[in-house]
Design a protein around this motif. Structure first.
Motif, PDB file in Angstrom:
ATOM      1  N   PRO A   1       0.710  -1.404  -0.193  1.00  0.00           N
ATOM      2  CA  PRO A   1       0.003   0.005  -0.101  1.00  0.00           C
ATOM      3  C   PRO A   1       0.769   1.387   0.074  1.00  0.00           C
ATOM      4  N   ARG A   2       1.887   0.940   0.815  1.00  0.00           N
ATOM      5  CA  ARG A   2       2.733   2.619   0.832  1.00  0.00           C
ATOM      6  C   ARG A   2       3.377   2.844  -0.486  1.00  0.00           C
ATOM      7  N   PHE A   3       3.779   1.830  -1.180  1.00  0.00           N
ATOM      8  CA  PHE A   3       4.478   2.114  -2.606  1.00  0.00           C
ATOM      9  C   PHE A   3       3.352   2.612  -3.523  1.00  0.00           C
ATOM     10  N   ARG A   4       2.094   1.929  -3.574  1.00  0.00           N
ATOM     11  CA  ARG A   4       1.064   2.156  -4.465  1.00  0.00           C
ATOM     12  C   ARG A   4       0.536   3.726  -4.016  1.00  0.00           C
ATOM     13  N   THR A   5       0.604   4.073  -3.079  1.00  0.00           N
ATOM     14  CA  THR A   5       0.280   5.476  -2.540  1.00  0.00           C
ATOM     15  C   THR A   5       1.237   6.347  -3.078  1.00  0.00           C
ATOM     16  N   LEU A   6       2.434   6.142  -2.949  1.00  0.00           N
ATOM     17  CA  LEU A   6       3.694   6.971  -3.343  1.00  0.00           C
ATOM     18  C   LEU A   6       3.674   7.060  -4.963  1.00  0.00           C
ATOM     19  N   MET A   7       3.514   5.937  -5.539  1.00  0.00           N
ATOM     20  CA  MET A   7       3.282   6.274  -7.156  1.00  0.00           C
ATOM     21  C   MET A   7       2.023   7.069  -7.531  1.00  0.00           C
ATOM     22  N   ALA A   8       0.850   6.706  -7.050  1.00  0.00           N
ATOM     23  CA  ALA A   8      -0.109   7.570  -7.178  1.00  0.00           C
ATOM     24  C   ALA A   8       0.029   8.917  -6.821  1.00  0.00           C
ATOM     25  N   ARG A   9       0.673   9.346  -5.862  1.00  0.00           N
ATOM     26  CA  ARG A   9       1.073  10.838  -5.612  1.00  0.00           C
ATOM     27  C   ARG A   9       2.046  11.513  -6.448  1.00  0.00           C
ATOM     28  N   VAL A  10       3.101  10.395  -6.746  1.00  0.00           N
ATOM     29  CA  VAL A  10       3.900  10.945  -7.818  1.00  0.00           C
ATOM     30  C   VAL A  10       3.266  11.237  -9.467  1.00  0.00           C
ATOM     31  N   ILE A  11       2.393  10.319  -9.720  1.00  0.00           N
ATOM     32  CA  ILE A  11       1.704  10.632 -10.835  1.00  0.00           C
ATOM     33  C   ILE A  11       0.729  11.787 -10.742  1.00  0.00           C
ATOM     34  N   GLY A  12       0.072  12.080  -9.565  1.00  0.00           N
ATOM     35  CA  GLY A  12      -0.667  13.288  -9.235  1.00  0.00           C
ATOM     36  C   GLY A  12       0.081  14.445  -9.387  1.00  0.00           C
ATOM     37  N   ALA A  13       1.346  14.409  -9.263  1.00  0.00           N
ATOM     38  CA  ALA A  13       2.075  15.709  -9.172  1.00  0.00           C
ATOM     39  C   ALA A  13       2.675  16.191 -10.591  1.00  0.00           C
ATOM     40  N   SER A  14       2.112  15.288 -11.558  1.00  0.00           N
ATOM     41  CA  SER A  14       2.573  15.850 -12.912  1.00  0.00           C
ATOM     42  C   SER A  14       2.395  17.027 -13.581  1.00  0.00           C
ATOM     43  N   VAL A  15       1.198  17.533 -12.889  1.00  0.00           N
ATOM     44  CA  VAL A  15       0.978  18.954 -13.844  1.00  0.00           C
ATOM     45  C   VAL A  15       1.662  20.079 -12.974  1.00  0.00           C
ATOM     46  N   ASP A  16       1.601  20.142 -11.591  1.00  0.00           N
ATOM     47  CA  ASP A  16       2.410  21.084 -11.050  1.00  0.00           C
ATOM     48  C   ASP A  16       3.764  20.863 -10.452  1.00  0.00           C
ATOM     49  N   TYR A  17       4.247  19.661 -10.679  1.00  0.00           N
ATOM     50  CA  TYR A  17       5.645  19.255 -10.383  1.00  0.00           C
ATOM     51  C   TYR A  17       6.063  18.324 -11.350  1.00  0.00           C
ATOM     52  N   PRO A  18       6.170  18.998 -12.548  1.00  0.00           N
ATOM     53  CA  PRO A  18       6.860  17.986 -13.829  1.00  0.00           C
ATOM     54  C   PRO A  18       7.995  17.584 -13.725  1.00  0.00           C
ATOM     55  N   ASP A  19       8.979  18.311 -13.242  1.00  0.00           N
ATOM     56  CA  ASP A  19      10.299  17.946 -12.741  1.00  0.00           C
ATOM     57  C   ASP A  19      10.341  16.539 -11.881  1.00  0.00           C
ATOM     58  N   LEU A  20       9.492  16.709 -10.882  1.00  0.00           N
ATOM     59  CA  LEU A  20       9.567  15.310 -10.327  1.00  0.00           C
ATOM     60  C   LEU A  20       9.105  14.037 -11.091  1.00  0.00           C
ATOM     61  N   VAL A  21       8.053  14.300 -11.651  1.00  0.00           N
ATOM     62  CA  VAL A  21       7.355  12.910 -12.473  1.00  0.00           C
ATOM     63  C   VAL A  21       8.705  12.679 -13.659  1.00  0.00           C
ATOM     64  N   THR A  22       9.354  13.722 -14.431  1.00  0.00           N
ATOM     65  CA  THR A  22      10.332  13.326 -15.234  1.00  0.00           C
ATOM     66  C   THR A  22      11.753  12.607 -14.312  1.00  0.00           C
ATOM     67  N   ALA A  23      11.960  13.169 -13.283  1.00  0.00           N
ATOM     68  CA  ALA A  23      13.020  12.391 -12.533  1.00  0.00           C
ATOM     69  C   ALA A  23      12.450  11.046 -12.227  1.00  0.00           C
ATOM     70  N   TYR A  24      11.574  11.026 -11.751  1.00  0.00           N
ATOM     71  CA  TYR A  24      10.898   9.301 -11.310  1.00  0.00           C
ATOM     72  C   TYR A  24      10.972   8.585 -12.691  1.00  0.00           C
ATOM     73  N   ARG A  25      10.455   9.285 -14.104  1.00  0.00           N
ATOM     74  CA  ARG A  25      10.386   8.314 -14.984  1.00  0.00           C
ATOM     75  C   ARG A  25      11.880   8.019 -15.554  1.00  0.00           C
ATOM     76  N   ALA A  26      12.706   9.034 -15.535  1.00  0.00           N
ATOM     77  CA  ALA A  26      14.115   8.693 -15.972  1.00  0.00           C
ATOM     78  C   ALA A  26      15.020   7.944 -15.059  1.00  0.00           C
ATOM     79  N   ARG A  27      14.783   7.762 -13.727  1.00  0.00           N
ATOM     80  CA  ARG A  27      15.365   7.007 -12.621  1.00  0.00           C
ATOM     81  C   ARG A  27      15.010   5.822 -12.279  1.00  0.00           C
ATOM     82  N   TYR A  28      13.717   5.606 -12.510  1.00  0.00           N
ATOM     83  CA  TYR A  28      13.215   4.356 -12.011  1.00  0.00           C
ATOM     84  C   TYR A  28      12.277   3.572 -13.161  1.00  0.00           C
TER      85      TYR A  28
END
Length: 195
Positions: free
Chosen positions: A97-124
């Motif tokens: 559950p913790r991992f799923r929530t974290l991933m949902a939060r990262v995906i949800g941040a894509s509009v306001d925090y695109p660098d966070l999502v870009t870093a997640y996509r590139a690194r993981y």
């Protein structure tokens, strides 16, 4: 991760870990928009300046927290991994559950925090996706998938199923997730290795 180097007292590694854990906890609980440097400092039990000495911005801190959260299960699949092993490892990870929530939060941040999502996509995400064509080719060569199977389809199927699980409101066990993934693969002709 963009850390800020300063001269003076040596940094306390315990503070670093406490800050990163606090940032990760708040990201999971509140999302990126609801996480602030002030809240992280308070949760970690350090001064706000202590956080700013290490990370220039909230974006840098959140990216460092994601890196801190990374364990062996977030690394790219090892060379030679089979489709069956990949499905099992994905199901185990997504059942947390913790991992799923974290991933949902990262995906949800894509509009306001695109660098966070870009870093997640590139690194993981991308290193994992980059291994899928070779895993699929081995399965085709072993006769587990029809010869005309496009390896990109395997990536699309698994990505779609992962997205479904992340959006699913109820908790799912590893066995339920694995069954769903295997069912989808069977529909394109995948034959698991008998155990």
């Amino acid at each position: 991760m963009a850390s800020v180097e300063r001269h003076g007292r040596p940094r306390d590694p315990g503070n670093d870990a406490a800050i990163l854990e606090a940032a990760l906890d708040l990201l999971i609980e509140r999302g990126a928009a609801g996480t602030s440097i002030e809240a992280v400092a308070q949760r970690a039990g350090v001064a706000k300046l202590t956080v700013y000495r290490r990370w220039r911005s909230k974006d840098d801190l959140l990216m460092a927290a994601l890196e801190h959260a990374r364990g062996a299960d977030l690394d790219a699949p090892p060379a030679g991994q089979s489709v069956d092993e990949l499905v099992s490892s994905i199901a185990e990870l997504l059942s947390q559950p913790r991992f799923r929530t974290l991933m949902a939060r990262v995906i949800g941040a894509s509009v306001d925090y695109p660098d966070l999502v870009t870093a997640y996509r590139a690194r993981y995400l991308q290193p994992r996706l980059d291994t899928l064509p070779e895993i699929a080719r081995r399965a085709i060569n072993a006769g587990q998938l029809p010869g005309e199977t496009d390896p990109g389809v395997i990536s699309d199927i698994l990505s779609s199923a992962i997205g479904f699980v992340l959006l699913h409101q109820e908790e799912m066990t590893a066995a339920e997730i694995e069954g769903r993934l295997r069912g989808l693969l069977r529909h394109i002709g995948y034959q698991a290795v008998p155990t």
